[in-house]
Design a protein around this motif. Structure first.
Motif, mmCIF file in Angstrom:
data_model
loop_
_atom_site.group_PDB
_atom_site.id
_atom_site.type_symbol
_atom_site.label_atom_id
_atom_site.label_comp_id
_atom_site.label_asym_id
_atom_site.label_seq_id
_atom_site.Cartn_x
_atom_site.Cartn_y
_atom_site.Cartn_z
ATOM 1 N N LYS A 25 -11.477 3.490 3.438
ATOM 2 C CA LYS A 25 -12.137 3.126 2.186
ATOM 3 C C LYS A 25 -11.396 1.990 1.513
ATOM 4 O O LYS A 25 -10.217 1.751 1.801
ATOM 5 N N TRP A 26 -12.088 1.304 0.623
ATOM 6 C CA TRP A 26 -11.469 0.274 -0.215
ATOM 7 C C TRP A 26 -12.254 0.193 -1.508
ATOM 8 O O TRP A 26 -13.461 0.425 -1.521
ATOM 9 N N THR A 68 -7.710 0.860 -4.686
ATOM 10 C CA THR A 68 -7.273 1.780 -3.640
ATOM 11 C C THR A 68 -7.871 1.371 -2.295
ATOM 12 O O THR A 68 -8.956 0.804 -2.233
ATOM 13 N N ALA A 69 -7.136 1.650 -1.248
ATOM 14 C CA ALA A 69 -7.621 1.492 0.131
ATOM 15 C C ALA A 69 -6.856 2.500 0.975
ATOM 16 O O ALA A 69 -5.689 2.767 0.713
ATOM 17 N N LEU A 71 0.879 -1.166 0.000
ATOM 18 C CA LEU A 71 0.000 0.000 0.000
ATOM 19 C C LEU A 71 0.914 1.213 0.000
ATOM 20 O O LEU A 71 1.735 1.369 0.905
ATOM 21 N N ALA A 95 -5.988 -5.528 2.536
ATOM 22 C CA ALA A 95 -5.669 -4.096 2.500
ATOM 23 C C ALA A 95 -6.407 -3.346 3.604
ATOM 24 O O ALA A 95 -5.812 -2.527 4.315
ATOM 25 N N ALA A 96 -7.710 -3.630 3.771
ATOM 26 C CA ALA A 96 -8.503 -2.915 4.777
ATOM 27 C C ALA A 96 -7.992 -3.184 6.190
ATOM 28 O O ALA A 96 -7.932 -2.273 7.020
ATOM 29 N N SER A 156 -19.355 -4.737 0.489
ATOM 30 C CA SER A 156 -18.574 -3.850 1.369
ATOM 31 C C SER A 156 -19.077 -3.900 2.800
ATOM 32 O O SER A 156 -18.296 -3.810 3.749
ATOM 33 N N ALA A 211 -9.086 -7.157 -0.776
ATOM 34 C CA ALA A 211 -9.731 -6.025 -0.103
ATOM 35 C C ALA A 211 -9.627 -6.160 1.412
ATOM 36 O O ALA A 211 -9.297 -5.193 2.100
ATOM 37 N N SER A 228 -16.386 3.499 8.074
ATOM 38 C CA SER A 228 -16.506 3.224 6.644
ATOM 39 C C SER A 228 -17.913 3.655 6.277
ATOM 40 O O SER A 228 -18.882 3.336 6.974
ATOM 41 N N ILE A 254 -3.205 0.134 -4.073
ATOM 42 C CA ILE A 254 -2.999 -1.255 -3.661
ATOM 43 C C ILE A 254 -2.223 -1.939 -4.770
ATOM 44 O O ILE A 254 -2.769 -2.215 -5.832
#
Length: 183
Positions: free
Chosen positions: A97-98, A82-83, A16, A113-114, A141, A110, A132, A71
């Motif tokens: 966010k993710w 993106t996250a 990241l 990363a989250a 999500s 996801a 979130s 990411i």
């Protein structure tokens, strides 16, 4: 600019990091997808819109001292999405966010990363109670938010739809003093 969080975080399979200009093409796989953008920006973007959106994420770091990460998958070197940390001026609170291009859904990227972003927030932004902010119809999500320990707080109207606020756990006081040291 001194950032409030590290500008690079690594997990087992991911890096990241802040976005660079060449990332927009990979990022466009997310932003050009009907399925991926349905519950976030509401429609696929043009290449120019993707580029400008990526630039806004870069600028977020400059204004807030934290922001969304690209990411990058270590194995391929590709940017999957993106996250990170996100707090536009019309958001109810700073969020985690993710967003991933559909080719990478269902592979655990996801959540990996989250979880890394969540831990980074606990370690470096303990004074911020992160949320979130998720469209009420975005069941994938919502499931991810629950899986990483975020709790439903409330439903609010936003941009013509209902959105859910999920509050992320904060580091416990007993863990704060022992979790990491700065030398």
């Amino acid at each position: 600019m001194t950032f409030l969080v590290p500008n690079k975080v690594e997990t087992k399979r991911l890096i990241l990091r802040q976005f660079t200009e060449s990332d927009w093409e990979d990022l466009h796989h997310y932003y050009s997808s009907d399925a991926a953008t349905k519950f976030t920006v509401g429609r696929p973007f043009t290449e120019g819109e993707t580029w400008r959106t990526m630039c806004s994420m870069i600028g977020h770091w400059q204004i807030r001292g934290y922001g969304p990460y690209a990411i990058e998958e270590k194995q391929s070197g590709r940017v999957l999405g993106t996250a990170g940390f996100w707090f536009p001026n019309d958001w109810p609170s700073p969020e985690i966010k993710w967003a991933l291009a559909p080719d990478y859904w269902g592979k655990g990227f996801a959540s990996e990363a989250a979880r890394a972003v969540q831990k980074t927030g606990q370690d470096f932004l303990p004074h911020i109670s992160l949320i979130s902010f998720i469209n009420a119809d975005n069941h994938a999500s919502i499931q991810l938010a629950k899986a990483i320990g975020a709790c439903f707080e409330e439903e609010v109207p936003f941009r013509g739809a209902q959105w859910h606020i999920y509050r992320h756990p904060r580091k416990s006081v007993e863990r704060e003093g022992t979790s990491h040291s700065h030398s």
